[in-house]
Design a protein around this motif. Structure first.
Motif, PDB file in Angstrom:
ATOM      1  N   ILE A  54      43.071  -3.409  38.832  1.00  0.00           N
ATOM      2  CA  ILE A  54      42.034  -3.578  37.808  1.00  0.00           C
ATOM      3  C   ILE A  54      42.725  -3.815  36.458  1.00  0.00           C
ATOM      4  CG2 ILE A  54      40.253  -2.357  36.471  1.00  0.00           C
ATOM      5  CD1 ILE A  54      39.145  -3.070  39.090  1.00  0.00           C
ATOM      6  N   GLU A  55      42.143  -4.677  35.643  1.00  0.00           N
ATOM      7  CA  GLU A  55      42.558  -4.826  34.252  1.00  0.00           C
ATOM      8  C   GLU A  55      41.343  -4.582  33.361  1.00  0.00           C
ATOM      9  OE1 GLU A  55      44.756  -8.263  33.163  1.00  0.00           O
ATOM     10  OE2 GLU A  55      45.917  -8.307  35.026  1.00  0.00           O
ATOM     11  N   LEU A  56      41.478  -3.633  32.444  1.00  0.00           N
ATOM     12  CA  LEU A  56      40.420  -3.348  31.478  1.00  0.00           C
ATOM     13  C   LEU A  56      40.599  -4.247  30.259  1.00  0.00           C
ATOM     14  CD1 LEU A  56      40.361   0.566  31.625  1.00  0.00           C
ATOM     15  CD2 LEU A  56      39.045  -1.065  32.996  1.00  0.00           C
ATOM     16  N   ASP A  57      39.510  -4.414  29.501  1.00  0.00           N
ATOM     17  CA  ASP A  57      39.563  -5.243  28.297  1.00  0.00           C
ATOM     18  C   ASP A  57      40.538  -4.636  27.284  1.00  0.00           C
ATOM     19  OD1 ASP A  57      38.625  -7.332  26.499  1.00  0.00           O
ATOM     20  OD2 ASP A  57      37.747  -5.665  25.381  1.00  0.00           O
ATOM     21  N   LYS A  58      41.479  -5.488  26.764  1.00  0.00           N
ATOM     22  CA  LYS A  58      42.535  -5.012  25.860  1.00  0.00           C
ATOM     23  C   LYS A  58      42.490  -5.684  24.506  1.00  0.00           C
ATOM     24  CE  LYS A  58      45.472  -4.839  29.973  1.00  0.00           C
ATOM     25  NZ  LYS A  58      46.622  -5.475  30.647  1.00  0.00           N
ATOM     26  N   SER A  59      41.460  -6.428  24.222  1.00  0.00           N
ATOM     27  CA  SER A  59      41.435  -7.216  22.987  1.00  0.00           C
ATOM     28  C   SER A  59      41.549  -6.326  21.751  1.00  0.00           C
ATOM     29  CB  SER A  59      40.179  -8.071  22.926  1.00  0.00           C
ATOM     30  OG  SER A  59      39.013  -7.260  23.060  1.00  0.00           O
ATOM     31  N   VAL A  60      40.783  -5.261  21.690  1.00  0.00           N
ATOM     32  CA  VAL A  60      40.839  -4.366  20.523  1.00  0.00           C
ATOM     33  C   VAL A  60      42.191  -3.679  20.451  1.00  0.00           C
ATOM     34  CG1 VAL A  60      39.821  -2.324  19.461  1.00  0.00           C
ATOM     35  CG2 VAL A  60      38.345  -4.025  20.542  1.00  0.00           C
ATOM     36  N   ASP A  61      42.699  -3.248  21.612  1.00  0.00           N
ATOM     37  CA  ASP A  61      43.993  -2.555  21.629  1.00  0.00           C
ATOM     38  C   ASP A  61      45.116  -3.487  21.200  1.00  0.00           C
ATOM     39  OD1 ASP A  61      43.305   0.135  23.108  1.00  0.00           O
ATOM     40  OD2 ASP A  61      42.295  -1.452  24.224  1.00  0.00           O
ATOM     41  N   ASN A  62      45.050  -4.757  21.634  1.00  0.00           N
ATOM     42  CA  ASN A  62      46.092  -5.701  21.228  1.00  0.00           C
ATOM     43  C   ASN A  62      46.054  -5.951  19.715  1.00  0.00           C
ATOM     44  OD1 ASN A  62      47.171  -6.082  23.792  1.00  0.00           O
ATOM     45  ND2 ASN A  62      45.740  -7.730  24.304  1.00  0.00           N
ATOM     46  N   ALA A  63      44.850  -5.982  19.153  1.00  0.00           N
ATOM     47  CA  ALA A  63      44.734  -6.162  17.699  1.00  0.00           C
ATOM     48  C   ALA A  63      45.326  -4.959  16.968  1.00  0.00           C
ATOM     49  CB  ALA A  63      43.274  -6.371  17.315  1.00  0.00           C
ATOM     50  N   GLU A  64      45.035  -3.761  17.446  1.00  0.00           N
ATOM     51  CA  GLU A  64      45.611  -2.565  16.825  1.00  0.00           C
ATOM     52  C   GLU A  64      47.126  -2.562  16.959  1.00  0.00           C
ATOM     53  OE1 GLU A  64      43.835   0.908  18.432  1.00  0.00           O
ATOM     54  OE2 GLU A  64      41.807   0.425  17.709  1.00  0.00           O
ATOM     55  N   LEU A  65      47.618  -3.031  18.113  1.00  0.00           N
ATOM     56  CA  LEU A  65      49.068  -3.083  18.310  1.00  0.00           C
ATOM     57  C   LEU A  65      49.712  -4.039  17.306  1.00  0.00           C
ATOM     58  CD1 LEU A  65      51.616  -2.397  19.905  1.00  0.00           C
ATOM     59  CD2 LEU A  65      51.032  -4.267  21.488  1.00  0.00           C
ATOM     60  N   VAL A  89      32.919  -6.047  37.708  1.00  0.00           N
ATOM     61  CA  VAL A  89      33.368  -6.618  36.436  1.00  0.00           C
ATOM     62  C   VAL A  89      32.314  -6.338  35.365  1.00  0.00           C
ATOM     63  CG1 VAL A  89      33.914  -8.763  35.222  1.00  0.00           C
ATOM     64  CG2 VAL A  89      34.755  -8.392  37.548  1.00  0.00           C
ATOM     65  N   GLY A  90      32.779  -5.946  34.167  1.00  0.00           N
ATOM     66  CA  GLY A  90      31.872  -5.648  33.065  1.00  0.00           C
ATOM     67  C   GLY A  90      31.444  -4.193  33.015  1.00  0.00           C
ATOM     68  N   GLN A  91      31.758  -3.428  34.036  1.00  0.00           N
ATOM     69  CA  GLN A  91      31.364  -2.016  34.072  1.00  0.00           C
ATOM     70  C   GLN A  91      32.268  -1.201  33.163  1.00  0.00           C
ATOM     71  OE1 GLN A  91      31.071  -0.471  38.046  1.00  0.00           O
ATOM     72  NE2 GLN A  91      31.167   1.668  37.390  1.00  0.00           N
ATOM     73  N   PHE A  92      31.662  -0.273  32.408  1.00  0.00           N
ATOM     74  CA  PHE A  92      32.447   0.604  31.545  1.00  0.00           C
ATOM     75  C   PHE A  92      32.925   1.805  32.355  1.00  0.00           C
ATOM     76  CE2 PHE A  92      32.908   4.285  28.764  1.00  0.00           C
ATOM     77  CZ  PHE A  92      33.794   3.796  27.823  1.00  0.00           C
ATOM     78  N   LEU A  93      34.232   2.080  32.232  1.00  0.00           N
ATOM     79  CA  LEU A  93      34.832   3.215  32.936  1.00  0.00           C
ATOM     80  C   LEU A  93      35.279   4.258  31.933  1.00  0.00           C
ATOM     81  CD1 LEU A  93      37.099   1.416  35.593  1.00  0.00           C
ATOM     82  CD2 LEU A  93      34.739   2.233  35.862  1.00  0.00           C
ATOM     83  N   SER A  94      34.921   5.491  32.199  1.00  0.00           N
ATOM     84  CA  SER A  94      35.447   6.599  31.419  1.00  0.00           C
ATOM     85  C   SER A  94      36.659   7.172  32.144  1.00  0.00           C
ATOM     86  CB  SER A  94      34.363   7.665  31.235  1.00  0.00           C
ATOM     87  OG  SER A  94      33.882   8.091  32.508  1.00  0.00           O
ATOM     88  N   PRO A  95      37.499   7.920  31.463  1.00  0.00           N
ATOM     89  CA  PRO A  95      38.690   8.476  32.133  1.00  0.00           C
ATOM     90  C   PRO A  95      38.313   9.292  33.373  1.00  0.00           C
ATOM     91  CG  PRO A  95      38.877   8.732  29.766  1.00  0.00           C
ATOM     92  CD  PRO A  95      37.488   8.226  30.024  1.00  0.00           C
ATOM     93  N   GLY A  96      39.006   9.022  34.479  1.00  0.00           N
ATOM     94  CA  GLY A  96      38.740   9.729  35.738  1.00  0.00           C
ATOM     95  C   GLY A  96      37.734   9.051  36.636  1.00  0.00           C
ATOM     96  N   SER A  97      37.137   7.934  36.190  1.00  0.00           N
ATOM     97  CA  SER A  97      36.161   7.238  37.035  1.00  0.00           C
ATOM     98  C   SER A  97      36.832   6.704  38.299  1.00  0.00           C
ATOM     99  CB  SER A  97      35.516   6.088  36.258  1.00  0.00           C
ATOM    100  OG  SER A  97      34.797   6.559  35.152  1.00  0.00           O
ATOM    101  N   SER A  98      36.159   6.892  39.452  1.00  0.00           N
ATOM    102  CA  SER A  98      36.712   6.433  40.732  1.00  0.00           C
ATOM    103  C   SER A  98      36.529   4.926  40.876  1.00  0.00           C
ATOM    104  CB  SER A  98      36.025   7.161  41.885  1.00  0.00           C
ATOM    105  OG  SER A  98      36.504   6.705  43.122  1.00  0.00           O
ATOM    106  N   ILE A  99      37.601   4.247  41.295  1.00  0.00           N
ATOM    107  CA  ILE A  99      37.573   2.795  41.469  1.00  0.00           C
ATOM    108  C   ILE A  99      37.557   2.429  42.950  1.00  0.00           C
ATOM    109  CG2 ILE A  99      38.859   0.663  41.069  1.00  0.00           C
ATOM    110  CD1 ILE A  99      39.972   2.026  38.519  1.00  0.00           C
ATOM    111  N   VAL A 100      38.485   2.971  43.723  1.00  0.00           N
ATOM    112  CA  VAL A 100      38.597   2.677  45.147  1.00  0.00           C
ATOM    113  C   VAL A 100      39.502   3.738  45.765  1.00  0.00           C
ATOM    114  CG1 VAL A 100      40.625   1.173  44.932  1.00  0.00           C
ATOM    115  CG2 VAL A 100      39.027   0.834  46.829  1.00  0.00           C
ATOM    116  N   GLY A 103      37.398   2.150  29.109  1.00  0.00           N
ATOM    117  CA  GLY A 103      37.350   0.725  28.807  1.00  0.00           C
ATOM    118  C   GLY A 103      36.414  -0.020  29.726  1.00  0.00           C
ATOM    119  N   THR A 104      36.216  -1.301  29.435  1.00  0.00           N
ATOM    120  CA  THR A 104      35.344  -2.171  30.210  1.00  0.00           C
ATOM    121  C   THR A 104      36.190  -3.027  31.141  1.00  0.00           C
ATOM    122  OG1 THR A 104      33.750  -2.251  28.398  1.00  0.00           O
ATOM    123  CG2 THR A 104      33.571  -3.950  30.087  1.00  0.00           C
ATOM    124  N   ILE A 105      35.751  -3.147  32.404  1.00  0.00           N
ATOM    125  CA  ILE A 105      36.521  -3.918  33.388  1.00  0.00           C
ATOM    126  C   ILE A 105      36.491  -5.394  33.007  1.00  0.00           C
ATOM    127  CG2 ILE A 105      36.681  -4.613  35.807  1.00  0.00           C
ATOM    128  CD1 ILE A 105      35.471  -1.934  36.568  1.00  0.00           C
TER     129      ILE A 105
END
Length: 367
Positions: free
Chosen positions: A98-109, A181-192, A78-80
């Motif tokens: 961190i909170e990733l963008d959830k707009s699409v996921d919330n619509a699917e929910l 902010v705005g960076q796309f993270l793939s699963p396993g990406s290091s944050i801190v 997701g995107t930060i």
């Protein structure tokens, strides 16, 4: 002729008189003063052989390690959207990082929840019709399965949304932020990186021959290059079950309280393992010992009828701590020795003690 003889006799008498005068003055001028052949007393600083109680100890080197350490990463892509921490922050378990963008996921929910609601209505209708034989058992089972599947899809989507909120897994101190902010993270990406600093581990090794001398619960002291002679207390909490075949040493772990976070993982550590028992030792300042390839010696001060004289004494030494040397043989408690400047004092030389000068243990040890 008689006049010449008289003149010669007068000259001889005068020569004898003046020669005697000058000879007497010469003897007086160059005669050494009384006692000049004896060695002159040396003014020295004295130190007494003191009995101290020393706790048995062994020294080792190692390093400090965090109790828990993790590179915080994301399970979902997701995107930060929001970053809720700064580099170096202290965080508690559960704090949002961190909170990733959830707009699409919330619509699917929302769509899945609608489907689940429809499945619930159909199931309730089937549940009402089954007792009246209006539908078959198989039709009722299909309606219940659709409801279960729809509810499971909703729960799956909710879990996916929760994965897009990254929280601190435990209390600790954050490292440097690696994302924006705005960076796309793939699963396993290091944050801190997150490390738990209180308590903290001190890992070190001892040769296998000392394995029988250590046990869990034994006290230790740790010093680091960052804090000079300041020490930190801890205790041994784990001993490796085996011996390293390469080094024939035993890995040991101690735990130290670190409430202020002054100790940091990766620091070089000088470890002193303290034995539970103490022993009495005779000690003198290290400046009172001449360390030699062919044996160590000190200069003892003896009281005689003629005053204080010195004697060179061969000694055997043990441990050195805080500027004092353990003497195992050669001196007895209460003996006095020359405290410093041994090269200026000869064995058998008379001495006087300068009572105004004392040896400071901190200066002797260089602290």
């Amino acid at each position: 002729m008689k006049i010449f003889v008289r003149f010669l006799v007068a000259l001889l008498l005068l020569g004898a008189i003046f020669g005697g005068i000058f000879g007497y003055k010469f003897l007086v001028q160059f005669q050494p003063p009384e006692g000049a052949g004896e060695p002159r007393p040396a003014n020295i600083t004295a130190a007494e052989v003191e009995t101290l109680e020393w706790r048995g100890q062994r020294s080792a080197v190692g390093g400090l390690t965090a109790v828990d350490r993790v590179n915080v990463s994301t399970e979902a892509a997701g995107t930060i959207d929001v970053i809720r921490f700064d580099s170096g922050d202290a965080v508690s378990e559960g704090d949002v990082l961190i909170e990733l963008d959830k707009s699409v996921d919330n619509a699917e929910l929302a769509g899945l929840e609608t489907e689940a609601e429809l499945a619930r209505i159909e199931f309730e209708r089937a549940e009402d019709l089954l007792p009246r034989r209006a539908i078959s058992q198989s039709e009722f089972d299909v309606a219940r399965a659709r409801l279960d599947s729809a509810e499971a899809a909703v729960q799956t989507q909710q879990a996916r949304i929760r994965q897009k909120t990254i929280e601190a897994p435990f209390d600790g101190l954050l490292g440097l932020r690696e994302v924006s902010v705005g960076q796309f993270l793939s699963p396993g990406s290091s944050i801190v990186e997150l490390r738990q600093l209180d308590p903290i581990y001190a890992d070190f090794t001892l040769p296998e021959r000392f394995l029988s001398d250590v046990e869990t619960g034994q006290s230790i002291r740790v010093s680091t290059g960052a804090y000079g002679d300041e020490t930190f207390e801890g205790e041994i909490t784990a001993i490796e079950s085996g011996v390293s075949p390469e080094t024939r040493s035993v890995p040991i772990r101690a735990t130290l309280e670190n409430p202020e976070g002054r100790l940091r993982p990766g620091m070089f550590a000088r470890v002193t393992i303290l034995e539970p028992m103490t022993r009495e030792v005779a000690t003198i300042p290290s400046t009172a010992v001449s360390f030699n390839t062919y044996g160590d010696f000190a200069i003892r001060i003896n009281e005689t009828d003629e005053g204080l004289t010195t004697e060179r004494v061969q000694i055997e030494t043990g441990e050195t701590r805080d500027g004092r040397v353990e003497v195992t043989q050669g001196l007895e408690p209460g003996d006095r020795v020359v405290g410093a400047g041994l090269v200026k004092v000869r064995p058998g030389q008379p001495v006087t003690i300068d009572e105004t000068m004392t040896l400071d243990p901190d200066e002797v040890s260089g602290r």
